[in-house]
Design a protein around this motif. Structure first.
Motif, PDB file in Angstrom:
ATOM      1  N   MET A   1     176.671 125.892  55.726  1.00 29.81           N
ATOM      2  CA  MET A   1     175.809 125.047  54.894  1.00 29.81           C
ATOM      3  C   MET A   1     175.285 123.873  55.722  1.00 29.81           C
ATOM      4  SD  MET A   1     176.839 122.996  51.415  1.00 29.81           S
ATOM      5  CE  MET A   1     175.814 121.695  50.756  1.00 29.81           C
ATOM      6  N   ARG A   2     174.031 123.551  55.520  1.00 33.17           N
ATOM      7  CA  ARG A   2     173.403 122.439  56.233  1.00 33.17           C
ATOM      8  C   ARG A   2     172.774 121.501  55.207  1.00 33.17           C
ATOM      9  NH1 ARG A   2     169.352 124.146  60.812  1.00 33.17           N
ATOM     10  NH2 ARG A   2     171.307 124.826  61.736  1.00 33.17           N
ATOM     11  N   LEU A   3     173.144 120.224  55.266  1.00 32.85           N
ATOM     12  CA  LEU A   3     172.657 119.255  54.287  1.00 32.85           C
ATOM     13  C   LEU A   3     171.781 118.206  54.961  1.00 32.85           C
ATOM     14  CD1 LEU A   3     174.453 117.703  51.299  1.00 32.85           C
ATOM     15  CD2 LEU A   3     173.526 116.134  53.006  1.00 32.85           C
ATOM     16  N   LEU A   4     170.670 117.897  54.324  1.00 34.80           N
ATOM     17  CA  LEU A   4     169.772 116.839  54.771  1.00 34.80           C
ATOM     18  C   LEU A   4     169.992 115.607  53.903  1.00 34.80           C
ATOM     19  CD1 LEU A   4     167.230 115.707  56.269  1.00 34.80           C
ATOM     20  CD2 LEU A   4     165.860 116.789  54.460  1.00 34.80           C
ATOM     21  N   VAL A   5     170.321 114.484  54.520  1.00 33.23           N
ATOM     22  CA  VAL A   5     170.441 113.228  53.778  1.00 33.23           C
ATOM     23  C   VAL A   5     169.349 112.289  54.290  1.00 33.23           C
ATOM     24  CG1 VAL A   5     172.250 112.375  55.349  1.00 33.23           C
ATOM     25  CG2 VAL A   5     171.947 111.304  53.124  1.00 33.23           C
ATOM     26  N   VAL A   6     168.570 111.769  53.349  1.00 30.91           N
ATOM     27  CA  VAL A   6     167.372 110.998  53.672  1.00 30.91           C
ATOM     28  C   VAL A   6     167.578 109.523  53.358  1.00 30.91           C
ATOM     29  CG1 VAL A   6     164.915 110.692  53.159  1.00 30.91           C
ATOM     30  CG2 VAL A   6     165.903 112.997  53.218  1.00 30.91           C
ATOM     31  N   ASP A   7     167.302 108.691  54.342  1.00 31.95           N
ATOM     32  CA  ASP A   7     167.245 107.243  54.139  1.00 31.95           C
ATOM     33  C   ASP A   7     165.937 106.977  53.389  1.00 31.95           C
ATOM     34  OD1 ASP A   7     167.171 104.495  54.288  1.00 31.95           O
ATOM     35  OD2 ASP A   7     167.470 104.375  56.458  1.00 31.95           O
ATOM     36  N   ALA A   8     166.026 106.980  52.045  1.00 29.40           N
ATOM     37  CA  ALA A   8     164.826 107.073  51.208  1.00 29.40           C
ATOM     38  C   ALA A   8     163.911 105.860  51.316  1.00 29.40           C
ATOM     39  CB  ALA A   8     165.233 107.297  49.749  1.00 29.40           C
ATOM     40  N   LYS A   9     164.478 104.672  51.341  1.00 31.78           N
ATOM     41  CA  LYS A   9     163.649 103.471  51.466  1.00 31.78           C
ATOM     42  C   LYS A   9     162.963 103.438  52.824  1.00 31.78           C
ATOM     43  CE  LYS A   9     163.842  98.411  51.240  1.00 31.78           C
ATOM     44  NZ  LYS A   9     164.736  97.228  51.118  1.00 31.78           N
ATOM     45  N   ASN A  10     163.659 103.901  53.839  1.00 29.24           N
ATOM     46  CA  ASN A  10     163.078 103.980  55.176  1.00 29.24           C
ATOM     47  C   ASN A  10     161.839 104.870  55.171  1.00 29.24           C
ATOM     48  OD1 ASN A  10     162.978 105.429  58.003  1.00 29.24           O
ATOM     49  ND2 ASN A  10     164.153 103.557  58.357  1.00 29.24           N
ATOM     50  N   LEU A  11     161.947 106.040  54.537  1.00 30.95           N
ATOM     51  CA  LEU A  11     160.806 106.943  54.430  1.00 30.95           C
ATOM     52  C   LEU A  11     159.702 106.326  53.580  1.00 30.95           C
ATOM     53  CD1 LEU A  11     159.358 109.645  54.763  1.00 30.95           C
ATOM     54  CD2 LEU A  11     160.735 110.532  52.856  1.00 30.95           C
ATOM     55  N   LEU A  12     160.073 105.703  52.477  1.00 30.37           N
ATOM     56  CA  LEU A  12     159.101 105.102  51.565  1.00 30.37           C
ATOM     57  C   LEU A  12     158.210 104.093  52.283  1.00 30.37           C
ATOM     58  CD1 LEU A  12     158.321 104.829  48.464  1.00 30.37           C
ATOM     59  CD2 LEU A  12     159.878 102.868  48.442  1.00 30.37           C
ATOM     60  N   PHE A  13     158.807 103.198  53.048  1.00 26.71           N
ATOM     61  CA  PHE A  13     158.028 102.151  53.714  1.00 26.71           C
ATOM     62  C   PHE A  13     157.220 102.707  54.892  1.00 26.71           C
ATOM     63  CE2 PHE A  13     160.337  99.310  51.073  1.00 26.71           C
ATOM     64  CZ  PHE A  13     159.608  98.126  51.048  1.00 26.71           C
ATOM     65  N   ASN A 121     177.182 121.019  58.023  1.00 28.15           N
ATOM     66  CA  ASN A 121     176.454 120.216  59.007  1.00 28.15           C
ATOM     67  C   ASN A 121     175.512 119.237  58.316  1.00 28.15           C
ATOM     68  OD1 ASN A 121     177.577 121.655  61.227  1.00 28.15           O
ATOM     69  ND2 ASN A 121     176.128 123.325  60.824  1.00 28.15           N
ATOM     70  N   VAL A 122     175.290 118.089  58.949  1.00 31.94           N
ATOM     71  CA  VAL A 122     174.470 117.036  58.344  1.00 31.94           C
ATOM     72  C   VAL A 122     173.337 116.644  59.272  1.00 31.94           C
ATOM     73  CG1 VAL A 122     174.446 114.661  57.478  1.00 31.94           C
ATOM     74  CG2 VAL A 122     176.404 116.129  57.007  1.00 31.94           C
ATOM     75  N   ILE A 123     172.136 116.577  58.704  1.00 31.65           N
ATOM     76  CA  ILE A 123     170.974 116.010  59.392  1.00 31.65           C
ATOM     77  C   ILE A 123     170.602 114.731  58.663  1.00 31.65           C
ATOM     78  CG2 ILE A 123     168.547 116.285  59.998  1.00 31.65           C
ATOM     79  CD1 ILE A 123     170.513 119.386  59.379  1.00 31.65           C
ATOM     80  N   ILE A 124     170.513 113.620  59.371  1.00 36.32           N
ATOM     81  CA  ILE A 124     170.131 112.329  58.797  1.00 36.32           C
ATOM     82  C   ILE A 124     168.681 112.056  59.145  1.00 36.32           C
ATOM     83  CG2 ILE A 124     170.549 109.837  58.800  1.00 36.32           C
ATOM     84  CD1 ILE A 124     173.451 110.471  59.656  1.00 36.32           C
ATOM     85  N   PHE A 125     167.868 111.756  58.126  1.00 31.89           N
ATOM     86  CA  PHE A 125     166.496 111.342  58.406  1.00 31.89           C
ATOM     87  C   PHE A 125     166.404 109.831  58.299  1.00 31.89           C
ATOM     88  CE2 PHE A 125     162.315 109.885  57.153  1.00 31.89           C
ATOM     89  CZ  PHE A 125     161.526 110.468  58.125  1.00 31.89           C
ATOM     90  N   SER A 126     166.139 109.181  59.431  1.00 28.49           N
ATOM     91  CA  SER A 126     165.965 107.731  59.469  1.00 28.49           C
ATOM     92  C   SER A 126     165.605 107.336  60.894  1.00 28.49           C
ATOM     93  CB  SER A 126     167.244 107.001  59.054  1.00 28.49           C
ATOM     94  OG  SER A 126     167.052 105.597  59.056  1.00 28.49           O
ATOM     95  N   ASN A 127     164.924 106.200  61.042  1.00 31.10           N
ATOM     96  CA  ASN A 127     164.729 105.640  62.383  1.00 31.10           C
ATOM     97  C   ASN A 127     165.584 104.390  62.586  1.00 31.10           C
ATOM     98  OD1 ASN A 127     163.369 103.756  60.847  1.00 31.10           O
ATOM     99  ND2 ASN A 127     161.374 104.046  61.820  1.00 31.10           N
TER     100      ASN A 127
END
Length: 284
Positions: A1-13, A121-127
């Motif tokens: 299993m592979r999970l994507l966790v998104v830094d949502a405010k980071n993406l929003l801005f 496994n985890v993929i983090i979306f953020s800068n």
């Protein structure tokens, strides 16, 4: 299993560098989620929303993030868009983590902890570079490039697990965290690459040109570590249990509520259908 966790405010801005007349940021936001999910072929997705400044961290350092937010209608409008997106996606069965006073970083640490136990496994979306401390158990996508633990070690020459110590020595101006004077990024990198750990440096670093400056600011560095190291957050077990419950719960698509939420944006019918289609693809 592979999970994507998104830094949502980071993406929003990051999506707010242009004007969206029809439905605001909702369609670009869900399209971005869809694109990221497809890129990494993840089976699950979770959004972590920033709930404002952590009161626990503010008690440790009263000036923590004190200069970051001022009254600004444009920012308030963006945050309102985020609230709408959170409601739309929640009714669509796409889980969001949000609580006042809890920072997105702490939610993402909790998600990673749960996933480690489950063996996924985890993929983090953020800068946000603060997440480098999690690279020994995850991969980070900042929208341009993938950062892995191997690449981190190649760049910094020390373990990603001590990245909070690096930040604590250097400081973080964006969060109003002051580091050790006259050390800088190169000095902190040299300390950790040679000694491996801040505390090893305190024991064995006598004679180093950095030693006196670091020792004289030892209390500051240790406080900074507490602020930056996500494993130090005292409510992490509570957040962990909340994530377990959220991921184990139902993810029903309340179609009627989603349509009503989107209609409140006064967008065209074609935009409504595009949002719904994109959300359906995210759920697959």
């Amino acid at each position: 299993m592979r999970l994507l966790v998104v830094d949502a405010k980071n993406l929003l801005f990051r999506l707010c560098n242009r004007v969206y007349d029809d439905g605001g940021i909702v369609l670009p936001f869900v399209n971005s989620l869809n694109a990221i999910k497809k890129k990494f072929n993840t089976s699950e997705i979770v959004l972590a929303w920033d709930g404002g400044v952590s009161e626990w961290r503010r008690k440790l350092l009263p000036s923590y993030k004190s200069g970051r937010r001022s009254e600004n209608k444009a920012i308030d409008d963006i945050l309102e868009q985020g609230r709408i997106i959170r409601k739309v996606l929640g009714n669509a069965g796409i889980p969001s983590l949000h609580r006042e006073g809890i920072e997105a970083d702490d939610w993402i640490f909790a998600v990673l902890s749960v996933c480690l136990e489950a063996g996924c496994n985890v993929i983090i979306f953020s800068n946000d570079q603060d997440f480098y401390q999690l690279l020994d158990h995850s991969v980070i996508w900042n929208g341009k490039e993938v950062k892995t633990d191997k690449e981190f070690v190649s760049e910094f020459s020390f373990s990603s697990s001590v990245f909070p110590q690096y930040r604590a020595i250097v400081g973080d101006a964006s969060d109003n965290i002051f580091g050790v004077p006259r050390i800088g990024k190169l000095g902190a990198k040299n300390i950790l690459s040679e000694y491996g750990d801040f505390y090893n440096f305190l024991e064995s670093g006598r004679g180093s040109k950095y030693y006196d400056s670091v020792v004289n600011h030892k209390d500051r560095v240790e406080m900074n570590i507490s602020l930056i190291d996500l494993s130090k957050f005292p409510e992490k077990d509570v957040l962990h249990d909340h994530v377990v419950d959220l991921l184990a719960g139902p993810s029903d698509f309340d179609f009627k509520s989603v349509v009503n939420d989107i209609n409140n944006l006064s967008c065209r019918t074609i935009t409504l259908h595009r949002i719904l289609n994109s959300i359906q693809e995210i759920r697959v």
